[in-house]
Design a protein around this motif. Structure first.
Motif, PDB file in Angstrom:
ATOM      1  N   ILE A  30       0.840  -1.198   0.000  1.00 49.65           N
ATOM      2  CA  ILE A  30       0.000   0.000   0.000  1.00 49.65           C
ATOM      3  C   ILE A  30       0.876   1.249   0.000  1.00 49.65           C
ATOM      4  O   ILE A  30       0.663   2.188  -0.780  1.00 49.65           O
ATOM      5  CB  ILE A  30      -0.947  -0.001   1.225  1.00 49.65           C
ATOM      6  N   LYS A  31       1.897   1.256   0.870  1.00 49.55           N
ATOM      7  CA  LYS A  31       2.798   2.412   0.935  1.00 49.55           C
ATOM      8  C   LYS A  31       3.532   2.630  -0.382  1.00 49.55           C
ATOM      9  O   LYS A  31       3.800   3.760  -0.782  1.00 49.55           O
ATOM     10  CB  LYS A  31       3.805   2.226   2.069  1.00 49.55           C
ATOM     11  N   ALA A  32       3.861   1.523  -1.058  1.00 50.51           N
ATOM     12  CA  ALA A  32       4.584   1.613  -2.333  1.00 50.51           C
ATOM     13  C   ALA A  32       3.661   1.931  -3.501  1.00 50.51           C
ATOM     14  O   ALA A  32       4.118   2.084  -4.635  1.00 50.51           O
ATOM     15  CB  ALA A  32       5.320   0.295  -2.594  1.00 50.51           C
ATOM     16  N   GLY A  33       2.365   2.025  -3.231  1.00 50.07           N
ATOM     17  CA  GLY A  33       1.416   2.362  -4.284  1.00 50.07           C
ATOM     18  C   GLY A  33       1.016   1.186  -5.158  1.00 50.07           C
ATOM     19  O   GLY A  33       0.354   1.356  -6.188  1.00 50.07           O
ATOM     20  N   LYS A  34       1.401  -0.028  -4.761  1.00 43.96           N
ATOM     21  CA  LYS A  34       1.059  -1.207  -5.554  1.00 43.96           C
ATOM     22  C   LYS A  34      -0.374  -1.669  -5.295  1.00 43.96           C
ATOM     23  O   LYS A  34      -0.976  -2.336  -6.129  1.00 43.96           O
ATOM     24  CB  LYS A  34       2.047  -2.338  -5.261  1.00 43.96           C
ATOM     25  N   LEU A  35      -0.917  -1.355  -4.110  1.00 47.11           N
ATOM     26  CA  LEU A  35      -2.299  -1.628  -3.774  1.00 47.11           C
ATOM     27  C   LEU A  35      -2.970  -0.306  -3.394  1.00 47.11           C
ATOM     28  O   LEU A  35      -2.399   0.474  -2.630  1.00 47.11           O
ATOM     29  CB  LEU A  35      -2.391  -2.612  -2.606  1.00 47.11           C
ATOM     30  N   LYS A  36      -4.165  -0.077  -3.933  1.00 46.10           N
ATOM     31  CA  LYS A  36      -4.860   1.180  -3.688  1.00 46.10           C
ATOM     32  C   LYS A  36      -6.281   0.906  -3.178  1.00 46.10           C
ATOM     33  O   LYS A  36      -6.786  -0.215  -3.285  1.00 46.10           O
ATOM     34  CB  LYS A  36      -4.913   2.003  -4.975  1.00 46.10           C
ATOM     35  N   SER A  37      -6.902   1.947  -2.633  1.00 46.57           N
ATOM     36  CA  SER A  37      -8.277   1.824  -2.139  1.00 46.57           C
ATOM     37  C   SER A  37      -9.179   1.224  -3.211  1.00 46.57           C
ATOM     38  O   SER A  37      -9.157   1.654  -4.364  1.00 46.57           O
ATOM     39  CB  SER A  37      -8.819   3.193  -1.734  1.00 46.57           C
ATOM     40  N   GLY A  38      -9.957   0.222  -2.798  1.00 41.06           N
ATOM     41  CA  GLY A  38     -10.872  -0.420  -3.729  1.00 41.06           C
ATOM     42  C   GLY A  38     -10.324  -1.652  -4.409  1.00 41.06           C
ATOM     43  O   GLY A  38     -11.084  -2.423  -5.005  1.00 41.06           O
ATOM     44  N   ASP A  39      -8.994  -1.866  -4.337  1.00 38.46           N
ATOM     45  CA  ASP A  39      -8.411  -3.068  -4.937  1.00 38.46           C
ATOM     46  C   ASP A  39      -8.862  -4.305  -4.173  1.00 38.46           C
ATOM     47  O   ASP A  39      -8.910  -4.308  -2.939  1.00 38.46           O
ATOM     48  CB  ASP A  39      -6.882  -2.999  -4.929  1.00 38.46           C
ATOM     49  N   LYS A  40      -9.182  -5.381  -4.932  1.00 39.06           N
ATOM     50  CA  LYS A  40      -9.592  -6.630  -4.310  1.00 39.06           C
ATOM     51  C   LYS A  40      -8.396  -7.528  -4.068  1.00 39.06           C
ATOM     52  O   LYS A  40      -7.549  -7.709  -4.955  1.00 39.06           O
ATOM     53  CB  LYS A  40     -10.608  -7.355  -5.196  1.00 39.06           C
ATOM     54  N   LEU A  41      -8.319  -8.102  -2.873  1.00 40.02           N
ATOM     55  CA  LEU A  41      -7.236  -9.013  -2.522  1.00 40.02           C
ATOM     56  C   LEU A  41      -7.609 -10.454  -2.871  1.00 40.02           C
ATOM     57  O   LEU A  41      -8.792 -10.788  -2.988  1.00 40.02           O
ATOM     58  CB  LEU A  41      -6.944  -8.918  -1.020  1.00 40.02           C
ATOM     59  N   PRO A  42      -6.608 -11.322  -3.008  1.00 37.12           N
ATOM     60  CA  PRO A  42      -6.917 -12.747  -3.195  1.00 37.12           C
ATOM     61  C   PRO A  42      -7.696 -13.276  -1.993  1.00 37.12           C
ATOM     62  O   PRO A  42      -7.572 -12.767  -0.878  1.00 37.12           O
ATOM     63  CB  PRO A  42      -5.531 -13.400  -3.276  1.00 37.12           C
TER      64      PRO A  42
END
Length: 343
Positions: A30-42
């Motif tokens: 998240i901090k690195a910007g690879k995951l953002k609000s609304g992204d679905k996780l496995p």
């Protein structure tokens, strides 16, 4: 965005529990910007399958992240990133260099200045680095490493670096083939660099009959043998007589006359300047000095020592840019000649 697979930094040898490693990996993404609000996780089942983890371990990590309101569970739909504000939190960076001298301090200071309030940079020695890699890799978002340690450490260091997520790793000064996929790196080409810098200085060097390289063999982890190869290549192509010594103390001051020195270590530089003063010779007239890598001291020592030098300030700036995602890949560092009073 749906993520059927996400990159987690899971280490079997770490003392950190697996569920905590999952938490740290997701928050780092998240901090690195690879995951953002609304992204679905496995799903829990998918993540446990991908990383050979127990379902309970993944569920414990997701439950903690939900409690912290970092992710949310939506019935019959799965887990989603709820809060990506962690991307604006302070980034923790670990810096490891072989010797915290003035050049390395320049790198450190430039990183601090460029990153401003966005990050903290911790400097550590080799023994502490080993402990961190073996027990607390999740404590830092990025590792900035300048290889070039004594042979007794270098092989071990290469193995330790392989334990670090390549997306967290930035290498400075030296390319390592086994780490070609790291987040970024800034390197020197030692053979070509010294050759091209001596070409820049050749007009001033031509008034001397011989070039003498002081190359400390006990510091080959700091100064690669390619420096000797580049020096010899320049002398051969430009028809310079040359000699190579391990330290300045073994050179008869009488041989200083009409010679120019290429000096790597500051201790040798001081020895040469002392002998020149004792022999009543004049710098840039009877003998010359060209020092390797610039420092503030060399700007004022003996009215100014000419240097061939890497741009250490730029090295620190580029490392910071790589952390901020503004630069990626391998970048060749600048290396050039700076003329002062000693030639």
């Amino acid at each position: 965005m749906k993520h059927d697979f996400i990159q987690l930094d899971i280490c079997d040898d770490s003392n950190t529990p697996k569920y905590k490693q999952i938490i740290d990996s997701i928050t780092w993404s998240i901090k690195a910007g690879k995951l953002k609000s609304g992204d679905k996780l496995p799903s829990i089942n998918q993540l446990s399958f991908d990383y050979y983890l127990s379902r309970d371990t993944v569920e414990k990590a997701y439950r903690y992240l939900c409690a912290q309101k970092i992710i949310q569970s939506i019935k019959r739909r799965g887990y989603y990133i709820l809060d990506d504000s962690g991307a604006s939190e302070e980034i923790k960076i670990l810096l490891l260099v072989n010797d915290f001298n003035s050049e390395k301090k320049t790198i450190y200071n430039e990183m601090i200045q460029k990153l401003s309030n966005q990050a903290t940079v911790d400097y550590c020695d080799y023994s502490l680095f080993k402990k961190i890699v073996k027990g607390n890799l999740d404590g830092y978002q990025y590792y900035v490493i300048m290889p070039g340690f004594e042979s007794k450490h270098q092989e071990e260091l290469n193995e330790l670096l392989l334990k670090i997520n390549s997306e967290k790793l930035i290498l400075l000064d030296t390319k390592l083939d086994q780490l070609a996929n790291c987040k970024g790196g800034m390197y020197q080409d030692f053979k070509e660099d010294i050759y091209n810098a001596l070409v820049e200085a050749s007009t001033l060097l031509k008034k001397y009959e011989k070039l003498i390289l002081i190359f400390p063999e006990d510091k080959m982890h700091t100064y690669p043998a390619d420096i000797i190869a580049g020096f010899k290549r320049f002398c051969g192509f430009n028809q310079f007589k040359y000699e190579i010594y391990n330290d300045a103390s073994c050179i008869d001051p009488k041989s200083y006359k009409k010679s120019a020195f290429v000096v790597l270590e500051e201790a040798d530089l001081v020895t040469i300047i002392k002998n020149i003063q004792l022999s009543k010779m004049k710098l840039a007239k009877d003998t010359g000095i060209l020092s390797y890598n610039d420092t503030a001291l060399k700007e004022v020592l003996a009215e100014g020592i000419s240097v061939i030098t890497a741009d250490f300030a730029k090295m620190g700036q580029i490392a910071a840019d790589m952390i901020l995602g503004q630069v990626s890949g391998l970048v060749k560092n600048d290396f050039h000649f700076m003329s002062r009073a000693s030639l």
